[in-house]
Motif scaffolding. Structure first.
Motif, PDB file in Angstrom:
ATOM      1  N   ARG A  81      -3.611  -0.425  14.901  1.00 13.37           N
ATOM      2  CA  ARG A  81      -2.849   0.493  14.052  1.00 13.37           C
ATOM      3  C   ARG A  81      -1.472   0.821  14.640  1.00 13.37           C
ATOM      4  O   ARG A  81      -0.646   1.420  13.984  1.00 13.37           O
ATOM      5  CB  ARG A  81      -3.650   1.780  13.823  1.00 13.37           C
ATOM      6  CG  ARG A  81      -4.870   1.573  12.934  1.00 13.37           C
ATOM      7  CD  ARG A  81      -4.441   1.420  11.486  1.00 13.37           C
ATOM      8  NE  ARG A  81      -5.565   1.098  10.608  1.00 13.37           N
ATOM      9  CZ  ARG A  81      -5.435   0.608   9.388  1.00 13.37           C
ATOM     10  NH1 ARG A  81      -4.240   0.330   8.919  1.00 13.37           N
ATOM     11  NH2 ARG A  81      -6.476   0.366   8.639  1.00 13.37           N
ATOM     12  N   HIS A 101       2.788  -0.078   3.640  1.00 13.79           N
ATOM     13  CA  HIS A 101       2.480  -1.348   4.314  1.00 13.79           C
ATOM     14  C   HIS A 101       2.789  -2.496   3.365  1.00 13.79           C
ATOM     15  O   HIS A 101       2.368  -2.484   2.216  1.00 13.79           O
ATOM     16  CB  HIS A 101       1.010  -1.392   4.719  1.00 13.79           C
ATOM     17  CG  HIS A 101       0.626  -0.287   5.650  1.00 13.79           C
ATOM     18  ND1 HIS A 101      -0.663  -0.064   6.049  1.00 13.79           N
ATOM     19  CD2 HIS A 101       1.380   0.651   6.268  1.00 13.79           C
ATOM     20  CE1 HIS A 101      -0.693   0.966   6.879  1.00 13.79           C
ATOM     21  NE2 HIS A 101       0.536   1.433   7.011  1.00 13.79           N
ATOM     22  N   GLU A 134       0.795  -7.936   8.009  1.00 13.27           N
ATOM     23  CA  GLU A 134       0.953  -6.615   7.416  1.00 13.27           C
ATOM     24  C   GLU A 134       2.123  -5.936   8.109  1.00 13.27           C
ATOM     25  O   GLU A 134       2.026  -5.569   9.278  1.00 13.27           O
ATOM     26  CB  GLU A 134      -0.343  -5.821   7.601  1.00 13.27           C
ATOM     27  CG  GLU A 134      -0.297  -4.450   6.982  1.00 13.27           C
ATOM     28  CD  GLU A 134      -1.648  -3.732   7.033  1.00 13.27           C
ATOM     29  OE1 GLU A 134      -2.669  -4.378   7.333  1.00 13.27           O
ATOM     30  OE2 GLU A 134      -1.655  -2.526   6.786  1.00 13.27           O
ATOM     31  N   ARG A 165      -8.091  -4.801  14.271  1.00 11.73           N
ATOM     32  CA  ARG A 165      -6.853  -4.188  13.791  1.00 11.73           C
ATOM     33  C   ARG A 165      -6.177  -3.478  14.938  1.00 11.73           C
ATOM     34  O   ARG A 165      -6.840  -3.043  15.864  1.00 11.73           O
ATOM     35  CB  ARG A 165      -7.163  -3.177  12.694  1.00 11.73           C
ATOM     36  CG  ARG A 165      -7.709  -3.840  11.464  1.00 11.73           C
ATOM     37  CD  ARG A 165      -7.980  -2.786  10.419  1.00 11.73           C
ATOM     38  NE  ARG A 165      -8.454  -3.431   9.208  1.00 11.73           N
ATOM     39  CZ  ARG A 165      -7.881  -3.285   8.028  1.00 11.73           C
ATOM     40  NH1 ARG A 165      -6.813  -2.528   7.890  1.00 11.73           N
ATOM     41  NH2 ARG A 165      -8.364  -3.875   6.976  1.00 11.73           N
ATOM     42  N   GLU A 223       0.883  -1.169   0.000  1.00 16.14           N
ATOM     43  CA  GLU A 223       0.000   0.000   0.000  1.00 16.14           C
ATOM     44  C   GLU A 223       0.918   1.215   0.000  1.00 16.14           C
ATOM     45  O   GLU A 223       1.674   1.421   0.936  1.00 16.14           O
ATOM     46  CB  GLU A 223      -0.865   0.013   1.264  1.00 16.14           C
ATOM     47  CG  GLU A 223      -1.786  -1.191   1.380  1.00 16.14           C
ATOM     48  CD  GLU A 223      -2.327  -1.333   2.799  1.00 16.14           C
ATOM     49  OE1 GLU A 223      -2.917  -0.370   3.308  1.00 16.14           O
ATOM     50  OE2 GLU A 223      -2.138  -2.400   3.395  1.00 16.14           O
ATOM     51  N   ASN A 254       1.860  -6.099   2.849  1.00 20.05           N
ATOM     52  CA  ASN A 254       1.024  -7.243   3.187  1.00 20.05           C
ATOM     53  C   ASN A 254       1.696  -8.467   2.608  1.00 20.05           C
ATOM     54  O   ASN A 254       1.934  -8.543   1.395  1.00 20.05           O
ATOM     55  CB  ASN A 254      -0.373  -7.069   2.596  1.00 20.05           C
ATOM     56  CG  ASN A 254      -1.103  -5.911   3.252  1.00 20.05           C
ATOM     57  OD1 ASN A 254      -1.769  -6.080   4.259  1.00 20.05           O
ATOM     58  ND2 ASN A 254      -0.942  -4.715   2.694  1.00 20.05           N
TER      59      ASN A 254
HETATM   60 MG    MG Z   1      -3.540  -2.192   5.286  1.00 19.53          MG
END
Ligand code: MG
Ligand code: ADP
Length: 726
Positions: free
Chosen positions: A460, A342, A472, A458, A215, A344
């Motif tokens: 963060r 990011h 990730e 999630r 990303e 993944n």
């Molecule tokens: Mg993500």
């Protein structure tokens, strides 16, 4: 200058969107048209060449010259149909960018004219000067040879008039001088280590693929305003600038409607990406003003990384059509979020099983838990190395700052998987593993259908988070080449898998059934990771920093020191045993890392010094002169300075700030001189680290002056002008 500045701001505000060139077709009709993919292979290659080529790509069979000639012939035919005139080996040296040297296709035909020629040997290799690229002392200037060699597993593509051949870059003596070579070695090592484990579950498995879905976060700034900021132009970030009164505090930029100038840029980018077979899927506004993100559909890691590099190049070019400059720096603006990339990451077999996703049954779950725990063990053992692999002079502004992953590598598993691991520790080793899938949840409104809630939440604040079917890695910087982190991660996981398999084999040789041998091997690993590298709390908190030290995790924040983890005995053993790097390569790469760090800080320090002296102090003096004139007029007219409190206070403040700036710039220059005299690259980088830390002390009085000095005299576009695209 400042009237000029206001003119620039107005112009940028009034700029209209330049419409994107969108083909009047469906995306699927032009997707991959500029890539020599399997469809083109079938069309342009004879059947023998095609089958040898596919064997090479799919099964690693060595490609002979005759096949290479056949492939080149087919590629040439295809390329000429697209009006290609040049070829280049396209490679990724250690410069955080890509390199290309174009050669025209023409050769004398022996009859006084020229013909287009492209054969196997120019497909397979080229020879750029290796001493002019960062090589950490592996190549001296007098021994310049280096070679680029075609990577047949990534498709050749066309950019403009040039056929680009994805390549590795190695020295005359065989050391890797790029990102791709070690990545490919690490991916192969991982596949070789993972395949025998997969075969315990499915004998049909022959290969394990690594997948990457990146990303990419980035900023766009108007090109006219950018050009008025020497710091942005030269260093990619603003070295000074007072925070705008409004920035991201209202959370009104994230996912907001995309400005039309930006939409047009994104559309052109997506079309160009699609033509090159890059499946760009997601686009959105990010948290900071002027910050955006895009993400493709994930793919095989080596190819996906090439695509990231291609996209970054496309973004730079296409941004200009729309009057923007794209910023990949991790922290272009203080006080608002920085940009990450990011990664993944997951693994899957050639039979289609995703190895980091829960299985369909207890056996599948056992396979998943096997890989899951081995990844965690690798991250635990090599947390310092993984951090070193994402560290850079630029990412340093992001790591540990309050909006980004902390400078401690831990893993977030989520409630479900933490629960599963804890339960496994308590239960007998032959208990079938159950993992809860997505749950249905009603929104509470009859007209809204039930939604499915993931089994992982999630976090963060975690740099390495499990998100249901992948990890990730969130700490990677936006300007980074993903290969750096993927190489380290793959080597670490390979080592863990090899040790794991050895132990399982020995248990099975002593008569243990497979599932018990696996679980008995996993249990001590689970017990070890669960309370060390696994962390579910707030990664930004100060308590975590203390706790992490107790858990034995690396908490180093000094980037040159972090790099040492690459050449620790533990890392050297891992890299050498997995065949990813030799000791010489590791040492050379660290020289490059330290040198790059030093140079980046050196450039910033120079720009900072010059802007402080040539831009900021003269503006402050101009305002000071106005105030002095005003005071002398007051004296003349009123005979006193009684009503001049503001002017007198401002004068005092301005003079104090100017003194402060001048003396700090002088100190910084002295420190640079001392640092420049240091021979050892590591010691020099350490000295430059101190200089980097001190740049903020020059910035502070400058930003304070920005608050006092007459706006019309300020020589640089301000944050409030740079950061809000209309
Ligand atoms: Mg993500
Ligand atoms: P976010 O995490 O911000 O919600 P997205 O849902 O847009 O991001 O997806 C992030 C990226 O993860 C995309 O590139 C997507 O293709 C990729 N991805 C999804 N599944 C996998 C997987 N199994 N392995 C690797 N990447 C994956």
């Amino acid at each position: 200058m400042s009237d000029e500045r206001l003119k620039l701001v107005k112009e940028s505000f009034e700029k209209k969107a330049v419409p994107a060139d969108i083909p009047a077709m469906k995306t699927s009709e032009y997707f991959g048209e500029l890539v020599f993919d399997r469809k083109k292979m079938i069309k342009y290659l004879d059947s023998k060449t095609l089958s040898c080529f596919l064997d090479s790509i799919d099964r690693g069979v060595v490609l002979d010259r005759k096949t290479a000639d056949g492939i080149a012939l087919g590629m040439k035919e295809w390329a000429l149909e697209h009006h290609v005139t040049h070829i280049t080996h396209w490679f990724q040296p250690l410069t955080e960018g890509t390199a290309e040297k174009h050669d025209s296709l023409i050769e004398y035909d022996g009859k006084g004219g020229v013909i287009e020629k492209f054969d196997g040997s120019s497909l397979i290799q080229q020879e750029p000067d290796a001493s002019s690229f960062p090589n950490g002392g592996i190549r001296a200037t007098f021994e310049a040879r280096g070679y680029t060699a075609w990577d047949p597993t990534c498709p050749v593509f066309i950019m403009g008039d040039t056929l680009c051949i994805p390549s590795v870059f190695i020295s005359y003596t065989g050391e890797a001088l790029d990102y791709k070579t070690p990545l490919k070695k690490a991916l192969k090592a991982l596949s070789d280590a993972a395949t025998p484990i997969c075969r315990l579950f499915d004998p049909d498995v022959n290969k394990v693929y690594s997948y990457l879905g990146w990303e990419q976060e980035y900023f766009l700034v108007d090109e006219s305003l950018y050009a008025a900021r020497p710091d942005l132009m030269i260093t990619g970030r603003t070295l000074m600038g007072h925070a705008s009164s409004k920035n991201q505090q209202l959370d009104d930029h994230y996912f907001a409607a995309i400005p039309s100038r930006v939409t047009a840029f994104m559309q052109d980018l997506e079309v160009a990406g699609s033509r090159l077979g890059i499946p760009i899927k997601t686009r959105h506004n990010e948290v900071a003003p002027n910050q955006f993100e895009l993400a493709p559909i994930y793919g095989e890691a080596n190819l996906s990384n090439d695509q990231n590099q291609i996209v970054m190049n496309l973004m730079k070019k296409i941004a200009r059509k729309h009057g923007f400059v794209v910023l990949f720096h991790e922290k272009p603006f203080d006080g608002v979020n920085g940009s990450g990339k990011h990664n993944n990451w997951s693994m899957g077999t050639d039979t289609g099983t995703m190895l980091l996703a829960p299985g369909k049954d207890p056996k599948g779950n056992l396979q998943f838990v096997t890989f899951f725990v081995n990844v965690l063990a690798a991250v635990q053992k090599h947390n310092a190395l993984l951090k070193a692999s994402i560290a850079s002079a630029t990412n340093a502004h992001r790591l540990g700052a309050n909006e980004a992953p902390p400078a401690i590598v831990s893993a977030f598993l989520g409630k479900t998987m933490t629960g599963v691991l804890r339960k496994l520790l308590e239960l007998p080793s032959d208990t079938p593993i159950e993992i809860a899938g997505k749950k249905g949840q009603s929104v509470g409104l009859v007209e809204i259908p039930e939604i499915f809630v993931d089994n992982t939440d999630r976090n963060r604040t975690s740099p390495f988070a499990f998100t249901g079917n992948r990890f990730e890695f969130r700490a990677v910087g936006s300007s980074a080449n993903c290969a750096g982190v993927l190489t380290a991660l793959s080597a670490a996981v390979t080592e863990s898998l090899v040790a794991f398999k050895k132990e399982v084999d020995s248990k099975m040789a002593s008569g243990a059934p497979m599932n018990i041998a696996i679980m008995d091997t996993l249990k001590p690993m689970i017990a070890s990771v669960i309370d060390t590298v696994c962390f579910e709390g707030n990664g930004y908190s100060d308590e975590w920093k203390e706790e992490a030290v107790k858990r034995g995790l690396d908490t180093e924040t000094n980037v040159p020191k972090m790099f040492k983890a690459f050449i620790s005995p533990q890392s050297v053993e891992t890299f050498v045993n997995t065949g990813v790097f030799s000791l010489k390569e590791l040492q050379a790469r660290n020289e490059v890392k330290w040198e790059t760090y030093t140079k980046k800080v050196q450039i910033e320090a120079r720009v900072m010094g010059r802007m402080a002296i040539n831009h900021i102090i003269p503006a402050a003096l101009r305002y000071k002169t106005e105030l002095l004139k005003e005071l002398s007029l007051n004296k003349e007219v009123f005979g006193s300075l009684d009503d001049c409190k503001f002017e007198l206070d401002a004068l005092k403040l301005i003079s104090a700030r100017i003194d402060e700036i001048q003396s700090r710039v002088r100190d910084m220059k002295d420190n640079r001189k001392k640092a420049n005299a240091i021979e050892d690259e590591y010691e020099k980088a350490l000295a430059y680290h101190e200089i980097a830390e001190n740049l903020a002390s020059i910035r502070k009085p400058i930003d304070k002056l920005e608050e006092i000095v007459d706006n019309s005299l300020w020589p640089l576009p301000k944050y409030r002008e740079l950061l809000f695209i209309s």
